[in-house]
Design a protein around this motif. Structure first.
Motif, PDB file in Angstrom:
ATOM      1  N   MET A 224       9.187 -46.526  -6.561  1.00  0.00           N
ATOM      2  CA  MET A 224       7.717 -46.435  -6.747  1.00  0.00           C
ATOM      3  C   MET A 224       7.392 -46.133  -8.216  1.00  0.00           C
ATOM      4  SD  MET A 224       4.947 -43.843  -4.945  1.00  0.00           S
ATOM      5  CE  MET A 224       5.319 -42.275  -5.699  1.00  0.00           C
ATOM      6  N   SER A 225       6.510 -46.928  -8.814  1.00  0.00           N
ATOM      7  CA  SER A 225       6.038 -46.596 -10.167  1.00  0.00           C
ATOM      8  C   SER A 225       4.653 -45.962 -10.050  1.00  0.00           C
ATOM      9  CB  SER A 225       5.915 -47.851 -11.016  1.00  0.00           C
ATOM     10  OG  SER A 225       7.166 -48.448 -11.162  1.00  0.00           O
ATOM     11  N   ILE A 226       4.437 -44.932 -10.849  1.00  0.00           N
ATOM     12  CA  ILE A 226       3.132 -44.253 -10.824  1.00  0.00           C
ATOM     13  C   ILE A 226       2.386 -44.609 -12.110  1.00  0.00           C
ATOM     14  CG2 ILE A 226       1.983 -42.003 -10.701  1.00  0.00           C
ATOM     15  CD1 ILE A 226       4.570 -40.980  -9.316  1.00  0.00           C
ATOM     16  N   TYR A 227       1.122 -44.979 -11.969  1.00  0.00           N
ATOM     17  CA  TYR A 227       0.310 -45.349 -13.131  1.00  0.00           C
ATOM     18  C   TYR A 227      -0.908 -44.432 -13.232  1.00  0.00           C
ATOM     19  CZ  TYR A 227       2.968 -49.685 -13.220  1.00  0.00           C
ATOM     20  OH  TYR A 227       3.982 -50.601 -13.293  1.00  0.00           O
ATOM     21  N   ALA A 228      -1.106 -43.862 -14.417  1.00  0.00           N
ATOM     22  CA  ALA A 228      -2.344 -43.120 -14.697  1.00  0.00           C
ATOM     23  C   ALA A 228      -3.211 -44.073 -15.518  1.00  0.00           C
ATOM     24  CB  ALA A 228      -2.026 -41.865 -15.482  1.00  0.00           C
ATOM     25  N   ILE A 229      -4.319 -44.513 -14.919  1.00  0.00           N
ATOM     26  CA  ILE A 229      -5.166 -45.532 -15.568  1.00  0.00           C
ATOM     27  C   ILE A 229      -6.544 -44.899 -15.797  1.00  0.00           C
ATOM     28  CG2 ILE A 229      -6.182 -47.848 -15.271  1.00  0.00           C
ATOM     29  CD1 ILE A 229      -3.863 -48.336 -13.210  1.00  0.00           C
ATOM     30  N   TYR A 230      -7.028 -44.982 -17.028  1.00  0.00           N
ATOM     31  CA  TYR A 230      -8.296 -44.274 -17.282  1.00  0.00           C
ATOM     32  C   TYR A 230      -9.097 -44.922 -18.405  1.00  0.00           C
ATOM     33  CZ  TYR A 230      -4.708 -42.474 -20.359  1.00  0.00           C
ATOM     34  OH  TYR A 230      -3.652 -42.392 -21.226  1.00  0.00           O
ATOM     35  N   PHE A 231     -10.411 -44.783 -18.271  1.00  0.00           N
ATOM     36  CA  PHE A 231     -11.331 -45.128 -19.362  1.00  0.00           C
ATOM     37  C   PHE A 231     -11.834 -43.787 -19.866  1.00  0.00           C
ATOM     38  CE2 PHE A 231     -15.602 -46.157 -20.986  1.00  0.00           C
ATOM     39  CZ  PHE A 231     -15.265 -47.162 -21.891  1.00  0.00           C
ATOM     40  N   ASN A 232     -11.435 -43.408 -21.067  1.00  0.00           N
ATOM     41  CA  ASN A 232     -11.693 -42.014 -21.477  1.00  0.00           C
ATOM     42  C   ASN A 232     -12.251 -41.909 -22.879  1.00  0.00           C
ATOM     43  OD1 ASN A 232      -9.282 -42.712 -22.782  1.00  0.00           O
ATOM     44  ND2 ASN A 232      -8.876 -40.555 -23.135  1.00  0.00           N
ATOM     45  N   PRO A 233     -13.506 -42.220 -23.074  1.00  0.00           N
ATOM     46  CA  PRO A 233     -14.035 -42.171 -24.438  1.00  0.00           C
ATOM     47  C   PRO A 233     -13.834 -40.834 -25.137  1.00  0.00           C
ATOM     48  CG  PRO A 233     -15.622 -43.150 -22.931  1.00  0.00           C
ATOM     49  CD  PRO A 233     -14.483 -42.667 -22.084  1.00  0.00           C
ATOM     50  N   THR A 234     -13.986 -39.709 -24.419  1.00  0.00           N
ATOM     51  CA  THR A 234     -13.857 -38.425 -25.127  1.00  0.00           C
ATOM     52  C   THR A 234     -12.758 -37.534 -24.545  1.00  0.00           C
ATOM     53  OG1 THR A 234     -15.565 -37.278 -23.858  1.00  0.00           O
ATOM     54  CG2 THR A 234     -16.302 -38.491 -25.799  1.00  0.00           C
ATOM     55  N   GLY A 235     -11.906 -38.084 -23.723  1.00  0.00           N
ATOM     56  CA  GLY A 235     -10.672 -37.376 -23.359  1.00  0.00           C
ATOM     57  C   GLY A 235     -10.613 -36.646 -22.034  1.00  0.00           C
ATOM     58  N   ARG A 236     -11.775 -36.365 -21.399  1.00  0.00           N
ATOM     59  CA  ARG A 236     -11.688 -35.550 -20.171  1.00  0.00           C
ATOM     60  C   ARG A 236     -11.242 -36.366 -18.961  1.00  0.00           C
ATOM     61  NH1 ARG A 236     -15.751 -34.206 -23.871  1.00  0.00           N
ATOM     62  NH2 ARG A 236     -15.153 -32.197 -24.709  1.00  0.00           N
ATOM     63  N   THR A 237     -11.543 -37.656 -18.951  1.00  0.00           N
ATOM     64  CA  THR A 237     -11.065 -38.497 -17.840  1.00  0.00           C
ATOM     65  C   THR A 237      -9.549 -38.611 -17.936  1.00  0.00           C
ATOM     66  OG1 THR A 237     -13.144 -39.713 -18.011  1.00  0.00           O
ATOM     67  CG2 THR A 237     -11.435 -40.699 -16.640  1.00  0.00           C
ATOM     68  N   GLU A 238      -9.055 -38.779 -19.157  1.00  0.00           N
ATOM     69  CA  GLU A 238      -7.602 -38.857 -19.372  1.00  0.00           C
ATOM     70  C   GLU A 238      -6.931 -37.570 -18.902  1.00  0.00           C
ATOM     71  OE1 GLU A 238      -6.507 -39.433 -23.450  1.00  0.00           O
ATOM     72  OE2 GLU A 238      -4.383 -39.365 -23.018  1.00  0.00           O
ATOM     73  N   LYS A 239      -7.484 -36.426 -19.286  1.00  0.00           N
ATOM     74  CA  LYS A 239      -6.893 -35.132 -18.924  1.00  0.00           C
ATOM     75  C   LYS A 239      -6.830 -35.006 -17.392  1.00  0.00           C
ATOM     76  CE  LYS A 239      -7.392 -30.164 -19.450  1.00  0.00           C
ATOM     77  NZ  LYS A 239      -8.113 -29.032 -19.954  1.00  0.00           N
ATOM     78  N   THR A 240      -7.924 -35.367 -16.729  1.00  0.00           N
ATOM     79  CA  THR A 240      -8.008 -35.220 -15.273  1.00  0.00           C
ATOM     80  C   THR A 240      -7.027 -36.155 -14.581  1.00  0.00           C
ATOM     81  OG1 THR A 240     -10.343 -34.707 -15.599  1.00  0.00           O
ATOM     82  CG2 THR A 240      -9.670 -35.213 -13.349  1.00  0.00           C
ATOM     83  N   VAL A 241      -7.035 -37.424 -14.988  1.00  0.00           N
ATOM     84  CA  VAL A 241      -6.171 -38.420 -14.328  1.00  0.00           C
ATOM     85  C   VAL A 241      -4.693 -38.088 -14.562  1.00  0.00           C
ATOM     86  CG1 VAL A 241      -5.497 -40.861 -14.346  1.00  0.00           C
ATOM     87  CG2 VAL A 241      -7.905 -40.242 -14.331  1.00  0.00           C
TER      88      VAL A 241
END
Ligand SMILES: Cc1cc2nc3c(=O)[nH]c(=O)nc-3n(C[C@H](O)[C@H](O)[C@H](O)COP(=O)(O)O)c2cc1C
Ligand code: SF4
Ligand code: SF4
Length: 336
Positions: free
Chosen positions: A1-18
């Motif tokens: 199984m490969s795990i992917y963290a995919i995000y649209f994060n203009p200011t970084g909080r979506t990235e941090k959460t995902v």
């Protein structure tokens, strides 16, 4: 199984959460939807797990993120949907994300609505996601893992996420960052703007028709040279203040066992966030709409609470919940 963290994060909080959610499942690869050129495979297999996160912009998925997500192809790929919002509301963001991914053959395992600092008005949900949010996210991840095992054994129902179709109209906000005197034309913002709204040969200019006010340029400028009009910002903050007064909790929606659903009403455990929502809404309903005398109201309230403890009714959708309360209330009347 490969795990992917995919995000649209203009200011970084979506990235941090995902990324935090992905970490709970193991080693993962990242796909940043903010990048103008993506070089990772866009086809996912049945064995993969995708954690896909977007910020809510005006209660919708940002159009540019949606365009990129539409390039993906799943194969009944297990997916955790994540919407990150600035403590106002996320309205139709989750449902729009779910609809889009289901059409591309992704299977929604769970959906998370996570609160994060507002990327334009930083005084709202300031500092979030905080330690409490991260604790909540890690317990959601544990439960999702349990549900993944249950899904294999039992035919669980699809996740019901909040939101309406047709989706609400997205009104573009009039807050466009501009370059100030400190700009030295280094060109970084022009290179990274997700919609190409800053010309490379003249980064002091912003194309207002293209800009989506995502605040990425403001966030990355090494000289802090990109700013919003302070007057417009103050007006927007005052307008928003009322709707962000109550600090919201990060929330998760899971697949349900068919035995837990009666006529569209889902039964939640008292520890679940939905059950809390139900209690709050039920109290508001009683206070606002109960035509009863205070004493009778008290009897009904006590009796209702006793019954609530037994039935633990709640709904993942407010409207359905409201109908459910009316039914319960009628039932109490006949009992008293
Ligand atoms: C253009 C724009 C619109 C937004 N609209 C909403 C909204 O409707 N409701 C809300 O709660 N937060 C809203 N926000 C706040 C973001 O959803 C939130 O700050 C999110 O964490 C941003 O993600 P990022 O840190 O990955 O950029 C908006 C932010 C921007 C830039
Ligand atoms: S990143 Fe900042 S300094 Fe560089 S061009 Fe953009 S506004 Fe100017
Ligand atoms: S110019 Fe507009 S769209 Fe481009 S990064 Fe800045 S705020 Fe985002």
């Amino acid at each position: 199984m490969s795990i992917y963290a995919i995000y649209f994060n203009p200011t970084g909080r979506t990235e941090k959460t995902v990324k935090f959610i992905a970490e709970q499942f193991g080693d993962y690869q990242t796909i940043n939807l903010c990048e103008r050129t993506m070089n990772l495979t866009n086809d996912f297999s049945k064995e993969d797990l995708c954690i896909i996160g977007v910020p809510s912009f005006g209660g919708r998925v940002p159009a540019i993120a949606l365009e990129k997500i539409k390039e993906f192809n799943g194969t009944k790929t297990n997916t955790i949907l994540v919407v990150v919002y600035g403590n106002r509301a996320y309205e139709d963001t989750l449902i729009e994300l779910e609809d889009t991914l289901v059409k591309k053959d992704f299977t929604c395992l769970a959906a998370i609505a996570a609160v994060a600092e507002h990327s334009i008005m930083h005084q709202f949900a300031n500092g979030r996601p905080d330690q409490n949010d991260l604790t909540d996210l890690s317990s959601f991840a544990k439960k999702i893992k349990e549900k993944m095992k249950e899904t294999v054994k039992e035919n669980l129902l699809p996740v019901q996420v909040p939101g309406n179709r047709p989706y609400r109209e997205y009104d573009k906000i009039p807050l466009i960052p501009h370059a100030t005197k400190s700009c030295n034309s280094c060109g970084l913002c022009a290179k990274e703007c997700p919609v190409n709204a800053i010309p490379t040969d003249n980064p002091k200019v912003t194309d207002k028709s293209k800009c989506i006010s995502c605040m990425h340029c403001v966030n990355i400028c090494p000289r802090h040279a990109r700013k919003l009009n302070p007057l417009l910002l103050s007006v927007a903050s005052k307008k928003l203040k009322k709707s962000v007064l109550i600090e919201k909790k990060t929330n998760c929606f899971y697949k349900q066992s068919p035995s837990n659903v009666i006529e569209g009403i889902t039964i939640h455990k008292p520890s679940s966030p939905q059950f809390f929502d139900f209690q709050v809404l039920f109290s508001i309903y009683l206070i606002l709409f109960s035509p009863l005398s205070p004493s009778l109201y008290c009897i009904i309230k006590t009796s209702t609470q006793a019954r609530l403890a037994r039935f633990r009714f709640a709904s993942s959708r407010y409207r359905a919940a409201h109908d459910a309360y009316k039914k319960i209330l009628r039932y109490k009347f006949t009992c008293i």
